[in-house]
Scaffold this motif. Structure first.
Motif, PDB file in Angstrom:
ATOM      1  N   SER A   1       0.875  -1.169   0.000  1.00  6.88           N
ATOM      2  CA  SER A   1       0.000   0.000   0.000  1.00  6.88           C
ATOM      3  C   SER A   1       0.904   1.208   0.000  1.00  6.88           C
ATOM      4  N   GLY A   2       0.945   1.923  -1.109  1.00  6.98           N
ATOM      5  CA  GLY A   2       1.907   3.013  -1.232  1.00  6.98           C
ATOM      6  C   GLY A   2       3.305   2.436  -1.236  1.00  6.98           C
ATOM      7  N   TYR A   3       4.170   2.945  -0.376  1.00  3.08           N
ATOM      8  CA  TYR A   3       5.536   2.423  -0.319  1.00  3.08           C
ATOM      9  C   TYR A   3       5.700   1.358   0.755  1.00  3.08           C
ATOM     10  N   GLU A   4       4.613   0.982   1.398  1.00  2.68           N
ATOM     11  CA  GLU A   4       4.714   0.011   2.489  1.00  2.68           C
ATOM     12  C   GLU A   4       4.316  -1.370   2.029  1.00  2.68           C
ATOM     13  N   ILE A   5       4.952  -2.372   2.627  1.00  2.00           N
ATOM     14  CA  ILE A   5       4.584  -3.757   2.359  1.00  2.00           C
ATOM     15  C   ILE A   5       3.664  -4.191   3.485  1.00  2.00           C
ATOM     16  N   LEU A   6       2.470  -4.658   3.125  1.00  2.00           N
ATOM     17  CA  LEU A   6       1.516  -5.102   4.138  1.00  2.00           C
ATOM     18  C   LEU A   6       1.717  -6.575   4.456  1.00  2.00           C
ATOM     19  N   SER A   7       2.062  -7.357   3.417  1.00  2.00           N
ATOM     20  CA  SER A   7       2.323  -8.775   3.666  1.00  2.00           C
ATOM     21  C   SER A   7       3.187  -9.325   2.548  1.00  2.00           C
ATOM     22  N   ARG A   8       4.027 -10.315   2.918  1.00  2.00           N
ATOM     23  CA  ARG A   8       4.871 -10.950   1.907  1.00  2.00           C
ATOM     24  C   ARG A   8       4.272 -12.272   1.433  1.00  2.00           C
ATOM     25  N   ASP A   9       3.121 -12.614   1.967  1.00  2.00           N
ATOM     26  CA  ASP A   9       2.645 -13.980   1.802  1.00  2.00           C
ATOM     27  C   ASP A   9       1.137 -14.026   1.545  1.00  2.00           C
ATOM     28  N   VAL A  10       0.688 -13.274   0.552  1.00  2.00           N
ATOM     29  CA  VAL A  10      -0.740 -13.266   0.229  1.00  2.00           C
ATOM     30  C   VAL A  10      -0.902 -13.777  -1.191  1.00  2.00           C
ATOM     31  N   THR A  11      -1.811 -14.730  -1.377  1.00  2.00           N
ATOM     32  CA  THR A  11      -1.940 -15.311  -2.705  1.00  2.00           C
ATOM     33  C   THR A  11      -2.803 -14.452  -3.618  1.00  2.00           C
ATOM     34  N   LYS A  12      -2.420 -14.406  -4.884  1.00  2.00           N
ATOM     35  CA  LYS A  12      -3.245 -13.704  -5.867  1.00  2.00           C
ATOM     36  C   LYS A  12      -3.944 -14.698  -6.802  1.00  2.00           C
ATOM     37  N   LEU A  13      -3.719 -15.979  -6.555  1.00  2.00           N
ATOM     38  CA  LEU A  13      -4.317 -16.995  -7.425  1.00  2.00           C
ATOM     39  C   LEU A  13      -5.492 -17.637  -6.720  1.00  2.00           C
ATOM     40  N   HIS A  14      -6.512 -17.976  -7.510  1.00  2.00           N
ATOM     41  CA  HIS A  14      -7.721 -18.546  -6.911  1.00  2.00           C
ATOM     42  C   HIS A  14      -8.280 -19.584  -7.867  1.00  2.00           C
ATOM     43  N   ALA A  15      -8.370 -20.828  -7.400  1.00  2.00           N
ATOM     44  CA  ALA A  15      -8.888 -21.885  -8.275  1.00  2.00           C
ATOM     45  C   ALA A  15     -10.404 -21.797  -8.296  1.00  2.00           C
ATOM     46  N   LEU A  16     -10.947 -21.593  -9.488  1.00  2.00           N
ATOM     47  CA  LEU A  16     -12.405 -21.544  -9.601  1.00  2.00           C
ATOM     48  C   LEU A  16     -12.981 -22.950  -9.721  1.00  2.00           C
ATOM     49  N   THR A  17     -12.323 -23.772 -10.550  1.00  2.00           N
ATOM     50  CA  THR A  17     -12.667 -25.200 -10.601  1.00  2.00           C
ATOM     51  C   THR A  17     -11.344 -25.935 -10.561  1.00  2.00           C
ATOM     52  N   ASP A  18     -11.370 -27.279 -10.678  1.00  2.00           N
ATOM     53  CA  ASP A  18     -10.081 -27.979 -10.660  1.00  2.00           C
ATOM     54  C   ASP A  18      -9.364 -27.875 -12.007  1.00  2.00           C
ATOM     55  N   LYS A  19      -9.994 -27.167 -12.963  1.00  2.00           N
ATOM     56  CA  LYS A  19      -9.343 -27.008 -14.267  1.00  2.00           C
ATOM     57  C   LYS A  19      -9.147 -25.541 -14.633  1.00  2.00           C
ATOM     58  N   CYS A  20      -9.356 -24.647 -13.671  1.00  2.00           N
ATOM     59  CA  CYS A  20      -9.424 -23.237 -14.038  1.00  2.00           C
ATOM     60  C   CYS A  20      -8.990 -22.385 -12.861  1.00  2.00           C
TER      61      CYS A  20
ATOM     62  N   LYS B   1     -21.184 -21.997  -7.884  1.00  2.00           N
ATOM     63  CA  LYS B   1     -21.950 -22.941  -7.071  1.00  2.00           C
ATOM     64  C   LYS B   1     -23.370 -23.062  -7.605  1.00  2.00           C
ATOM     65  N   VAL B   2     -23.957 -21.923  -7.929  1.00  2.00           N
ATOM     66  CA  VAL B   2     -25.320 -21.940  -8.468  1.00  2.00           C
ATOM     67  C   VAL B   2     -25.350 -22.708  -9.786  1.00  2.00           C
ATOM     68  N   TYR B   3     -24.328 -22.478 -10.620  1.00  2.00           N
ATOM     69  CA  TYR B   3     -24.226 -23.198 -11.904  1.00  2.00           C
ATOM     70  C   TYR B   3     -24.174 -24.694 -11.666  1.00  2.00           C
TER      71      TYR B   3
ATOM     72  N   ASN C   1     -27.460 -26.064 -10.734  1.00  2.00           N
ATOM     73  CA  ASN C   1     -28.438 -26.090 -11.823  1.00  2.00           C
ATOM     74  C   ASN C   1     -28.075 -27.047 -12.940  1.00  2.00           C
ATOM     75  N   HIS C   2     -26.777 -27.197 -13.230  1.00  2.00           N
ATOM     76  CA  HIS C   2     -26.364 -27.980 -14.403  1.00  2.00           C
ATOM     77  C   HIS C   2     -25.748 -29.315 -14.058  1.00  2.00           C
ATOM     78  N   ARG C   3     -25.564 -29.576 -12.785  1.00  2.00           N
ATOM     79  CA  ARG C   3     -24.995 -30.838 -12.297  1.00  2.00           C
ATOM     80  C   ARG C   3     -23.626 -31.135 -12.887  1.00  2.00           C
ATOM     81  N   LYS C   4     -22.864 -30.127 -13.197  1.00  2.00           N
ATOM     82  CA  LYS C   4     -21.464 -30.314 -13.586  1.00  2.00           C
ATOM     83  C   LYS C   4     -20.736 -29.014 -13.303  1.00  2.00           C
ATOM     84  N   SER C   5     -19.396 -29.125 -13.206  1.00  2.00           N
ATOM     85  CA  SER C   5     -18.660 -27.877 -12.935  1.00  2.00           C
ATOM     86  C   SER C   5     -18.478 -27.121 -14.247  1.00  2.00           C
TER      87      SER C   5
END
Lengths: 205, 305
Positions: B124-143, B166-168, B171-175
């Motif tokens: 944030s600005g010139y400060e480091i808030l954390s060195r260990d925060v992930t920017k990746l997020h698995a939406l499904t096991d293929k994505c 989750k709603v998908y 409704n569709h019974r598949k990821s």
């Protein structure tokens, strides 16, 4: 409206190798989005061992080139010897700082071989603050691109042929992602035996 | 009709006429600040634009005369007293709902795999808030979604996407397949077209044919499938390199299909470069390789400066 340093567009890189330096620049001259020339020189030979690359406002590029030639001639007449790159860099810095409150809108880089044939590189901001590096210096409108390419592709002590390939790839990849630079490129390789200049086949867009 | 009166269609009739009693809205704060200073000090302050906003440095042209009759006005303002606009000429600082929390993401698609990587620094600005925060997020096991930008917007975007996924599934019974997830993300971003998520995304995964897929986005949902994508503060350092090494541009040697191990090494080199030249990138890089068999994660340490 964009910054005055981005009015004409430029991309210049200089790199150091084993007892050699290379300097390369694109050849586009534009007026904001409109390209006006594809053969505009931004790298100038001061002598067989000293080149200066001037990126920024084109009128100041040409004016400062003339000023530098003038100062260099006076020096050589008085001192009866060639100007070394370190001194030249200092002279350029001085010329720019003289205009501290109404500067020349250029950010130059100096590349040359010193008396012992060792590479010399320096870069400057528009008011003459110098930085001396032993690997590479970049200037122009695509500096982010060029830093990324040079930092990854550079290794120390490259021979002239490999230096040429590395520098060319770094410049070409960088200008292809910048709208204001490109339209051809020129590379100069400087060794103690002389200068080799080549034009690169680049995307004309 | 007199010569001085503008024609009916002229746009100048719509603008307020210059009139000292009526100031145009844009100029009012500057002019009122100047008036305020002038009224209080009896001398004109030259506006100076600095990173703190506009300040006024009092330029006392009649300082001698001022001092002579100084008793009436109270104490004469010191010429060297810099008022940062808070007492003499108050100005309003706009609250910005956005903040840039830094970081760089990179995604590359291969024949039957996709690689996505992002650094783990939060700043944030010139400060480091954390060195260990992930920017990746698995939406499904293929994505996997990688995002750089404003952390709160990114977190909210992920929550919204997770719910929609989750709603998908109910409704569709598949990821969701990767191209469908790509479209959904684009739509979700465009829904907030006029108050956007400050999130620069890359989506990487395996498409319905088992091939590697990467999609690049802008903040308001424009997207396309690309061979690779980089976003965030270090993107300009990475993109030309990818053009050269992955898309083989400006090269005379033959293009060949790269195996995933080689691409991971290229990604590591790229992040070392970005870490060197970009202050917001560093600490570590998380690399995920997505194949039809699932997602493998690797963490590679970077410089902490």
């Amino acid at each position: 409206r964009m910054s005055i340093l981005e009015y004409n567009g430029a991309a210049i890189i200089a790199m150091a190798g084993k007892d050699c330096v290379a300097i390369a620049a694109d050849t586009r001259l534009g007026v904001q989005a409109q390209t006006v020339a594809c053969d505009f020189r931004k790298v100038f030979k001061m002598n067989d061992r000293l080149f200066v690359g001037l990126g920024g406002l084109a009128t100041d590029v040409q004016t400062v080139d003339q000023l530098l030639k003038f100062r260099q001639n006076l020096y050589e007449l008085r001192e009866e010897r060639q100007m070394s790159p370190k001194v030249f860099s200092n002279v350029l810095s001085n010329i720019l700082y003289e205009k501290r409150f109404g500067p020349y809108f250029i950010e130059p880089i100096v590349a040359g071989l010193d008396e012992n044939n060792k590479p010399f590189l320096s870069g400057m901001d528009l008011i003459g603050a110098p930085v001396y590096t032993d690997d590479f210096v970049v200037t122009g409108t695509a500096t982010g691109n060029m830093y990324g390419m040079c930092e990854t592709l550079y290794k120390p002590d490259m021979e002239p042929e490999e230096l040429f390939e590395t520098l060319s790839q770094a410049l070409l990849a960088s200008v292809d992602r910048d709208a204001l630079s490109g339209w051809g490129a020129v590379v100069h390789i400087i060794t103690k035996d002389g200068v080799t200049s080549r034009e690169l086949k680049a995307r004309q867009d | 009709r007199t010569a001085t009166r503008p024609p009916a269609w002229s746009i100048t009739r719509l603008l307020p006429r210059p009139d000292h009693a009526f100031r145009s809205h844009a100029m009012s704060s500057l002019m009122s600040a100047q008036q305020a200073v002038k009224a209080r000090n009896g001398q004109f302050a030259l506006p100076i634009h600095s990173s703190e906003g506009s300040a006024g440095i009092a330029a006392s042209f009649e300082h001698g005369a001022q001092a002579a009759g100084g008793g009436v006005h109270g104490h004469a303002p010191h010429a060297d007293h810099i008022d940062h606009g808070v007492t003499q000429a108050p100005y309003e600082r706009r609250f910005s709902p956005y903040e840039f929390n830094g970081g760089t993401t990179l995604a590359i698609s291969g024949e039957d795999y996709a690689v996505v990587a992002a650094d783990t620094r939060l700043s944030s600005g010139y400060e480091i808030l954390s060195r260990d925060v992930t920017k990746l997020h698995a939406l499904t096991d293929k994505c996997v979604l990688g995002s750089a930008g404003c952390k709160t917007d990114i977190d909210q975007l992920r929550s919204v996407l997770d719910i929609k996924m989750k709603v998908y599934e109910h409704n569709h019974r598949k990821s969701m397949s990767t191209p469908s997830a790509a479209q959904m993300l684009g739509n979700t971003l465009y829904n907030k077209r006029f108050f956007p998520y400050y999130s620069f995304n890359v989506l990487a995964g395996i498409d319905s044919d088992g091939k590697g897929a990467v999609y690049s986005y802008d903040a308001i949902g424009s997207f396309e499938r690309t061979p690779f994508s980089a976003s965030g503060s270090g993107q300009s350092f990475l993109i030309p390199l990818m053009d050269n090494v992955i898309s083989h541009k400006n090269r005379n040697d033959d293009k060949r299909d790269l195996p995933s191990e080689e691409v991971v090494e290229i990604v590591k080199d790229a992040f070392v470069t970005a870490g060197e030249r970009d202050i917001y990138t560093g600490d570590a890089v998380e690399i995920m390789v997505i194949t039809k068999d699932g997602i493998k994660t690797e963490t590679f340490k970077l410089k902490k400066d």
